[in-house]
Design a protein around this motif. Structure first.
Motif, mmCIF file in Angstrom:
data_model
loop_
_atom_site.group_PDB
_atom_site.id
_atom_site.type_symbol
_atom_site.label_atom_id
_atom_site.label_comp_id
_atom_site.label_asym_id
_atom_site.label_seq_id
_atom_site.Cartn_x
_atom_site.Cartn_y
_atom_site.Cartn_z
ATOM 1 N N ASP A 119 5.856 4.347 6.513
ATOM 2 C CA ASP A 119 4.886 3.468 5.835
ATOM 3 C C ASP A 119 5.117 3.511 4.327
ATOM 4 O O ASP A 119 5.382 4.568 3.753
ATOM 5 N N GLY A 120 5.024 2.340 3.726
ATOM 6 C CA GLY A 120 5.206 2.263 2.274
ATOM 7 C C GLY A 120 6.667 2.104 1.907
ATOM 8 O O GLY A 120 7.090 2.406 0.799
ATOM 9 N N ASN A 212 -5.687 -2.157 -4.386
ATOM 10 C CA ASN A 212 -4.849 -3.096 -5.127
ATOM 11 C C ASN A 212 -5.783 -4.106 -5.799
ATOM 12 O O ASN A 212 -6.223 -5.077 -5.163
ATOM 13 N N TYR A 246 -3.576 4.013 -7.421
ATOM 14 C CA TYR A 246 -3.091 3.239 -6.261
ATOM 15 C C TYR A 246 -1.583 3.342 -6.208
ATOM 16 O O TYR A 246 -0.892 2.793 -7.061
ATOM 17 N N GLY A 248 0.377 2.503 -3.593
ATOM 18 C CA GLY A 248 1.055 1.475 -2.784
ATOM 19 C C GLY A 248 1.700 2.096 -1.556
ATOM 20 O O GLY A 248 2.525 1.479 -0.893
ATOM 21 N N SER A 249 1.342 3.318 -1.268
ATOM 22 C CA SER A 249 1.762 4.022 -0.057
ATOM 23 C C SER A 249 0.518 4.654 0.532
ATOM 24 O O SER A 249 -0.026 5.613 -0.012
ATOM 25 N N LEU A 250 0.062 4.095 1.673
ATOM 26 C CA LEU A 250 -1.218 4.506 2.246
ATOM 27 C C LEU A 250 -1.290 6.010 2.466
ATOM 28 O O LEU A 250 -2.280 6.665 2.097
ATOM 29 N N TYR A 264 -10.119 4.897 -0.381
ATOM 30 C CA TYR A 264 -9.026 3.917 -0.303
ATOM 31 C C TYR A 264 -9.621 2.663 0.334
ATOM 32 O O TYR A 264 -10.292 2.737 1.371
ATOM 33 N N TYR A 266 -8.632 -1.274 1.546
ATOM 34 C CA TYR A 266 -7.795 -2.456 1.702
ATOM 35 C C TYR A 266 -8.616 -3.487 2.490
ATOM 36 O O TYR A 266 -8.656 -3.455 3.714
ATOM 37 N N LYS A 276 -4.913 -6.067 5.958
ATOM 38 C CA LYS A 276 -3.453 -5.890 6.014
ATOM 39 C C LYS A 276 -3.049 -4.753 6.944
ATOM 40 O O LYS A 276 -2.027 -4.810 7.615
ATOM 41 N N LEU A 277 -3.828 -3.688 6.982
ATOM 42 C CA LEU A 277 -3.405 -2.474 7.672
ATOM 43 C C LEU A 277 -3.635 -2.593 9.177
ATOM 44 O O LEU A 277 -4.566 -3.258 9.633
ATOM 45 N N ARG A 278 -2.750 -1.916 9.927
ATOM 46 C CA ARG A 278 -2.769 -2.039 11.373
ATOM 47 C C ARG A 278 -3.663 -0.986 12.005
ATOM 48 O O ARG A 278 -3.613 0.208 11.682
ATOM 49 N N GLU A 282 -1.951 2.879 11.994
ATOM 50 C CA GLU A 282 -2.254 3.275 10.615
ATOM 51 C C GLU A 282 -3.715 3.702 10.502
ATOM 52 O O GLU A 282 -4.024 4.843 10.151
#
Ligand code: P6P
Length: 334
Positions: A119-120, A212, A246, A248-250, A264, A266, A276-278, A282
């Motif tokens: 991820d990321g 973000n 932030y 950019g890598s969960l 965090y 999103y 965005k996240l699955r 994730e």
């Protein structure tokens, strides 16, 4: 000097937590650790090997440009699961559909694993931390048969174990089996993950927010209200506002918040209306860890782990971190 406890010793010691355990989950967790060491080696040398850096030249089911290291990591974990004997099937961010392993040993496997191998990965070429995220379930289908989609689409509350590997300034593996959260740091000199963060607890509150903020005008108004009212004001008893961090890598943002306290976010946006996240590989695994460490993980409106999955690559809005901060953010949503 306290005794060094390796991950393998820890897993074996904790096997007693599961009265009917016959060692399969222990072996599976050890297999994940081995694959993680191999991926860690590849990640740390990526800049030196031309065929490790850069884009693979195609896009994955997510519509994201696959990086070469995404594919290398994905293959590493799949090979480990296919040959380990404990896993009857997998689903991965990098593969359109799930995989049911059809060799006779794997068909008897008790578990399925859903994972994001790297991820990321857009951060690989710029040497920023990246991570692997995994979620383990008992299969629902009958042992001896091929795994099926129902084995993959299980609620987060049914996870047997979940964890992540962070390829950061050091390589760490953090996991839970529902009996708390423990962190292990890879000692490259002995090639072992060693217990470095026993019984991890997420601070109930914190002063770090990760989002973000480029999305601030394309997500719901309540989030802007939370950021401006709670994060960007100097609240009573403090001499400065929160810090925005932030990466950019969960996995990296999550891990920092797990240790220091933080949130965090999103959210769903105009461009990502479901988020965005699955959910499966994730949000659910990190939600399991967050809750086991005393934190909270929601979509902004409901507990992540209670969502009934409908699709393998289903996306959701994700609010995860210190319990009080997630609750404050949720209070701002209409
Ligand atoms: P954005 C990486 O692709 C990822 O899935 C998470 O690791 C990260 O937090 C997020 O997406 C970054 O997304 O839209 O801010 O670049």
């Amino acid at each position: 000097m306290s005794k060094v406890v390796t991950l393998h010793e820890f897993i074996m010691d904790r096997q007693a937590d599961f009265p009917y355990a016959t060692g399969e989950l222990s072996r599976l967790l050890s297999d994940i650790a081995i694959a993680s060491k191999i991926v860690s080696k590849d990640v740390r040398r990526a800049g030196l090997l031309e065929n490790f850096l850069g884009a693979q030249g195609n896009t994955n089911v997510q519509g994201e440009e696959q990086q070469k290291l995404d594919v290398i990591a994905d293959r590493q974990f799949i090979n480990m699961f296919r040959t380990g004997g404990e896993v009857c099937g997998i689903a991965s961010e990098e593969n359109d559909d799930y995989m049911a392993f059809d060799n006779e040993t794997s068909k008897k496997g008790k578990y399925v694993v859903l994972f994001d191998p790297l991820d990321g990965s857009s951060n690989i070429d710029v040497n920023v931390s990246i991570g692997t995220i995994f979620s383990i379930y008992r299969r629902k289908s009958e042992a001896g048969t091929l795994a099926n989609l129902d084995d993959m689409l299980q609620k987060g509350t049914d996870q047997v174990a979940a964890g992540y590997v962070l390829y950061g300034s050091s390589t760490m593996l953090v996991y839970t089996t529902g009996k708390g959260v423990n962190g292990f740091t890879l000692d490259p000199y002995i090639g072992e993950f060693c217990l470095s963060h026993p019984n991890m607890q997420m601070p109930e509150s914190g002063r770090i927010y990760a989002m973000n903020e480029g999305n601030i005008n394309i997500c719901e108004e309540g989030i802007k209200e939370y950021i401006q009212t709670y994060c960007q004001q100097t609240l009573e008893g403090h001499n400065r506002p929160y810090s925005g961090r932030y990466i950019g890598s969960l996995v990296a943002d999550f891990h920092r918040n797990l240790i220091k306290g933080g949130i965090y976010i999103y959210p769903d946006t105009i461009t990502d209306p479901e988020g965005k996240l699955r959910l499966l590989y994730e949000c659910n695994p990190l939600a399991f860890i967050a809750e086991q460490a005393g934190g909270l993980a929601t979509t902004g409106r409901k507990r992540v782990m209670e969502i009934e999955p409908e699709r393998l690559h289903q996306r959701i809005p994700f609010f995860v971190g210190s319990k009080k901060m997630v609750e404050e953010a949720m209070s701002c949503l209409k």
